[in-house]
Structure formats: structure tokens, C-alpha cells
Enzyme design. Structure first.
Site, PDB file in Angstrom:
ATOM      1  N   TYR A  19      -1.917  -1.234  11.093  1.00  0.00           N
ATOM      2  CA  TYR A  19      -2.163  -1.714   9.722  1.00  0.00           C
ATOM      3  C   TYR A  19      -1.008  -1.301   8.802  1.00  0.00           C
ATOM      4  CZ  TYR A  19      -3.654  -1.364   4.894  1.00  0.00           C
ATOM      5  OH  TYR A  19      -3.665  -1.431   3.527  1.00  0.00           O
TER       6      TYR A  19
ATOM      7  N   LYS B 115       2.093  -3.620   6.615  1.00  0.00           N
ATOM      8  CA  LYS B 115       2.523  -3.571   5.209  1.00  0.00           C
ATOM      9  C   LYS B 115       4.033  -3.300   5.128  1.00  0.00           C
ATOM     10  CE  LYS B 115      -1.409  -4.538   3.422  1.00  0.00           C
ATOM     11  NZ  LYS B 115      -1.626  -5.905   2.915  1.00  0.00           N
TER      12      LYS B 115
ATOM     13  N   SER C 269       0.828  -1.209   0.000  1.00  0.00           N
ATOM     14  CA  SER C 269       0.000   0.000   0.000  1.00  0.00           C
ATOM     15  C   SER C 269       0.860   1.255   0.000  1.00  0.00           C
ATOM     16  CB  SER C 269      -0.860  -0.017   1.262  1.00  0.00           C
ATOM     17  OG  SER C 269      -1.447   1.231   1.486  1.00  0.00           O
TER      18      SER C 269
HETATM   19  C1  UD1 Z   1      -6.243   4.325   3.602  1.00  0.00           C
HETATM   20  C2  UD1 Z   1      -4.795   4.029   3.323  1.00  0.00           C
HETATM   21  C3  UD1 Z   1      -4.653   2.820   2.465  1.00  0.00           C
HETATM   22  C4  UD1 Z   1      -5.414   1.670   3.041  1.00  0.00           C
HETATM   23  C5  UD1 Z   1      -6.874   2.049   3.147  1.00  0.00           C
HETATM   24  C6  UD1 Z   1      -7.634   0.899   3.750  1.00  0.00           C
HETATM   25  C7  UD1 Z   1      -3.336   5.970   3.161  1.00  0.00           C
HETATM   26  C8  UD1 Z   1      -2.789   7.046   2.274  1.00  0.00           C
HETATM   27  N1  UD1 Z   1      -4.183   5.130   2.591  1.00  0.00           N
HETATM   28  O1  UD1 Z   1      -6.805   4.840   2.441  1.00  0.00           O
HETATM   29  O2  UD1 Z   1      -3.312   2.463   2.392  1.00  0.00           O
HETATM   30  O3  UD1 Z   1      -5.281   0.543   2.230  1.00  0.00           O
HETATM   31  O4  UD1 Z   1      -6.968   3.172   4.008  1.00  0.00           O
HETATM   32  O5  UD1 Z   1      -8.949   1.231   4.052  1.00  0.00           O
HETATM   33  O6  UD1 Z   1      -3.017   5.863   4.299  1.00  0.00           O
HETATM   34  N2  UD1 Z   1     -13.183  10.321   3.242  1.00  0.00           N
HETATM   35  C9  UD1 Z   1     -14.205  11.193   3.582  1.00  0.00           C
HETATM   36  N3  UD1 Z   1     -15.374  10.680   4.076  1.00  0.00           N
HETATM   37  C10 UD1 Z   1     -15.574   9.333   4.231  1.00  0.00           C
HETATM   38  C11 UD1 Z   1     -14.524   8.442   3.874  1.00  0.00           C
HETATM   39  C12 UD1 Z   1     -13.338   8.973   3.394  1.00  0.00           C
HETATM   40  O7  UD1 Z   1     -14.067  12.413   3.457  1.00  0.00           O
HETATM   41  O8  UD1 Z   1     -16.647   8.929   4.704  1.00  0.00           O
HETATM   42  C13 UD1 Z   1     -11.928  10.854   2.695  1.00  0.00           C
HETATM   43  C14 UD1 Z   1     -10.703  10.554   3.542  1.00  0.00           C
HETATM   44  O9  UD1 Z   1     -10.491  11.574   4.486  1.00  0.00           O
HETATM   45  C15 UD1 Z   1      -9.624  10.490   2.476  1.00  0.00           C
HETATM   46  C16 UD1 Z   1     -10.351   9.993   1.223  1.00  0.00           C
HETATM   47  O10 UD1 Z   1     -11.727  10.233   1.457  1.00  0.00           O
HETATM   48  O11 UD1 Z   1      -9.142  11.775   2.220  1.00  0.00           O
HETATM   49  C17 UD1 Z   1     -10.124   8.528   0.948  1.00  0.00           C
HETATM   50  O12 UD1 Z   1     -10.388   7.805   2.130  1.00  0.00           O
HETATM   51  P1  UD1 Z   1     -10.417   6.197   2.146  1.00  0.00           P
HETATM   52  O13 UD1 Z   1     -11.264   5.703   1.025  1.00  0.00           O
HETATM   53  O14 UD1 Z   1     -10.782   5.780   3.523  1.00  0.00           O
HETATM   54  O15 UD1 Z   1      -8.941   5.785   1.793  1.00  0.00           O
HETATM   55  P2  UD1 Z   1      -7.535   6.220   2.460  1.00  0.00           P
HETATM   56  O16 UD1 Z   1      -7.737   6.711   3.833  1.00  0.00           O
HETATM   57  O17 UD1 Z   1      -6.847   7.107   1.493  1.00  0.00           O
END
Ligand code: UD1
Length: 341
Positions: A152, A156, A127
């Protein structure tokens, strides 16, 4: 004769899409999955797309004795693609030992089985979390690996180190770690897709569940980041593009095109997309509205990250082909299919 590949976690989200692409490429696919975070009916989805139902073992790969049984039953196994792992960042903070045990014991068992049973190639599901918040963007594979923000993330990082060291000590084996950015979307046939249990943690399933009426509104975690619109930036890529990268990485190893016996590749589109832009892409691609409000930052989120995928473009001859809007459209098609709408 077909090359035989064991896919651990093959009924999961990325595993199932990869099983489809492997079968399409002529591999003999064997899935091991304890169905902890997936459903047995995924095998029917794989069959509906490919015409082939992979052989399936409902085993926990942390159980060495059971794992050994699979290798004995299957005879010669040419390669392993290892997806099976826990993956929820927040949960890993609450249950660190479960995460270390599940994600690392399974990997060590597989590495031991490779040695005992003469399996030569391993592709590991890693990841972009290993980079933390990089100083310079986009991130290349030589960017430093940073302190992880969660157990987590450490699983990795440590997993990669275990593989690197095991490969350095072995002449006959080789491995590739694939560092995924943010996989989204579903198979265009809508026979397989992401099946989150309970309330989704990830952005796109939360968007689709809000649009279909299962959730009242999406919370955007922060709009005061140092980014153009204030929301976090990620590199979203379609899961079928990601799945195809596994096939080319595996063939690179099996055909001896690898330049070292342990290699690492970033897999992303190479483009940063903010949370607000992702919502806009979904609305544009589907014509649906997503109710959202901006709330506090989510602990542990990094501000911005996107990939430099040029090493994978060059060495694997792989690049993403599906656009963000198309990816959102497939995610929506899948959400409607599973809700019978
Ligand atoms: C993270 C990890 C990734 C991991 C994954 C597992 C990092 C960069 N990435 O992904 O390695 O495999 O989790 O789940 O550490 N968001 C919202 N509202 C929501 C959900 C998400 O605003 O309800 C935003 C988050 O703040 C983020 C983006 O959407 O900025 C993506 O979030 P998400 O899909 O959870 O993935 P990561 O956190 O990037």
C-alpha cells in the site's frame, strides 16, 4: 460557467466530504466510484447537505474503455481529484498484486485521459506513509521518502513518482500530491461519515464502535514505544478540514498560482497525539467511556509521526480549524446516527 471536476472515489470517506466542499464552492462535481468500499446512499447524504446530487458513474477506473466513456459523455473536464484506491495496509501485504494493479493502473488511466481529453489539473490523494519513520519531527515535505513497510505504502510512493514524471514531460498539465496524516471525524450534520466494512482497522472507528457496544474492547497496540506514555503518536485532523484543503489546492492549479507544475503538501494539524490521548479526547468530548486493554504492537506500525504543515499554511493559505475534541464529537454523532441511537 462552473469548473467541472471529476472526483474518483467520491462516495468514499474523504471523497464524499470533498465533494460537499467542492459543490459549496461552486464546482460542477462528477463522481466515479465502483462502490467497492462505499455505498450509493452516500450520494443522498451529499445532496442532503448541499442540495445537489452529483452526477455519478458506477465504473471502475481501471477500465480504460469505461473511463473514456465518462470523458466523452461529460465533455470538457477541467480537473480531477483522484481518491479511488485500496487503502488497507495489512491486506496489501497479503494481496500485493491487487494493490499495485488497482492503485497504479487507475492512476495511469487517468493521466492518459487527461492528455487525450485536455484536462489540465490533477490533485492526488497521497499519505504521510511515504515518510516511514522520519529521523526528525515534525516532518516537512523535504524529509526523505523512506522504504515503505507495505505494498500500500509503495503504491503511494510510486503513484507520486508517476505523476511527477508525467508532469515533467507535459507542458499543459499540473498536479499536486496531498500527503494526509490521519483523517478522522464526520460531517457535523452527520449526513456523511466513515463507513468501514467489517471490523475497522483504523483507531477512531474502532473507538466509536466500542463505545456504542459493537465491539467488546479496543486494543491499544503497544505501550512500550519511545513516547511519553508509551503508545504511538499520530497527527489527527478533521476530515472537513482535509476536504477544504483539496478545494484550495485545486483552485491554486486552476488559477495558475502554483510555483511548479508538480507540488507536494503535508496536511496535518501539526500536533502529535498518542493513542491514549486520543482515547482521552474521545471520552472528554462525548462523556462516554471506552473499554480498552493494551496488547502487542501491530506489525508495520511506526512509532511517531506528525506534520509540519507550514508549507500548506503559507502556500495554500490553509490550516486546520477543527480541534481534536470537536473531531471526536462528530465521529460519535455519526456513529450514533448510523446505529439509530
Ligand atoms: C496508516 C498509515 C496511513 C494509511 C492508513 C490507512 C502510517 C503512518 N499511516 O495509518 O498512511 O493511510 O494506515 O488505513 O503508516 N491503533 C490501536 N488500536 C486499533 C487501531 C489503531 O491502538 O484498534 C493505533 C495504531 O497502532 C496507531 C494509531 O492507533 O498508532 C492509528 O492507527 P490507524 O488509525 O490504523 O492509522 P495509521 O496506522 O496511523
Amino acid at each position: 460557467m462552473k469548473n467541472k471536476v471529476i472526483v474518483t472515489g467520491g462516495t468514499g470517506y474523504i471523497g464524499s466530504h470533498t465533494a460537499v466542499e467542492l459543490i459549496a464552492d461552486g464546482f460542477d462535481v462528477v463522481i466515479i466510484d465502483n462502490l467497492y468500499n462505499s455505498d450509493i446512499t452516500v450520494l443522498d447524504g451529499i445532496q442532503a447537505i448541499t442540495g445537489i446530487k452529483p452526477r455519478f458513474y458506477d465504473y471502475d477506473i481501471c477500465d480504460r474503455i469505461k473511463l473514456n466513456e465518462v470523458f466523452i459523455a461529460e465533455g470538457k473536464v477541467d480537473a480531477i481529484i483522484h481518491f479511488a484506491a485500496y487503502k488497507a495496509v495489512g491486506e496489501s501485504v497479503r494481496k500485493p498484486l491487487e494493490y499495485y494493479r488497482n492503485n497504479l493502473v487507475s492512476l495511469m488511466n487517468l493521466l492518459e485521459m487527461m492528455e487525450q481529453h485536455g484536462t489540465s489539473a490533477l490533485v492526488f490523494s497521497s499519505s504521510c506513509t511515504v515518510y516511514g519513520q522520519p529521523d526528525t519531527l515534525p516532518v516537512t515535505e523535504s524529509s526523505p521518502v523512506r522504504e515503505a513497510v507495505s505494498p500500500y505504502g509503495y503504491t503511494k510512493q510510486i503513484g507520486e513518482i508517476i505523476i511527477r514524471d508525467a508532469m515533467a514531460a507535459r507542458q499543459m498539465q499540473k498536479a499536486i500530491s496531498l500527503r494526509y496524516f490521519n483523517p478522522i471525524g464526520a460531517h457535523p450534520t452527520a449526513y456523511i461519515g466513515e463507513l468501514p466494512h467489517g471490523v475497522p482497522e483504523n483507531l477512531v472507528p474502532f473507538i466509536t464502535q466500542t463505545a456504542i457496544g459493537l465491539r467488546d474492547e479496543l486494543r491499544v497496540f503497544g505501550n512500550d514505544y519511545n513516547t511519553p506514555d508509551g503508545s504511538c503518536i499520530r497527527d489527527y485532523l478533521h476530515v472537513v478540514d482535509l476536504a477544504k484543503a483539496h478545494v484550495v489546492a485545486l483552485k491554486r492549479l486552476l488559477e495558475g498560482q502554483n510555483k511548479a507544475n508538480y507540488e507536494v503538501f503535508n496536511l496535518g494539524m501539526g500536533k502529535g497525539v498518542s493513542v491514549l490521548e486520543a482515547i482521552a479526547a474521545f471520552e472528554r468530548a462525548t462523556g462516554e467511556k471506552v473499554r480498552y486493554s493494551v496488547t502487542a504492537r501491530r506489525p508495520g506500525d511506526i512509532e511517531k509521526i506528525w506534520a509540519d504543515p507550514s508549507l500548506a499554511n503559507r502556500e495554500l493559505k490553509w490550516k486546520t480549524e477543527i480541534t481534536l475534541d470537536e473531531a471526536m464529537e462528530t465521529a460519535w454523532r455519526w456513529e450514533k446516527k448510523i446505529r439509530n441511537k
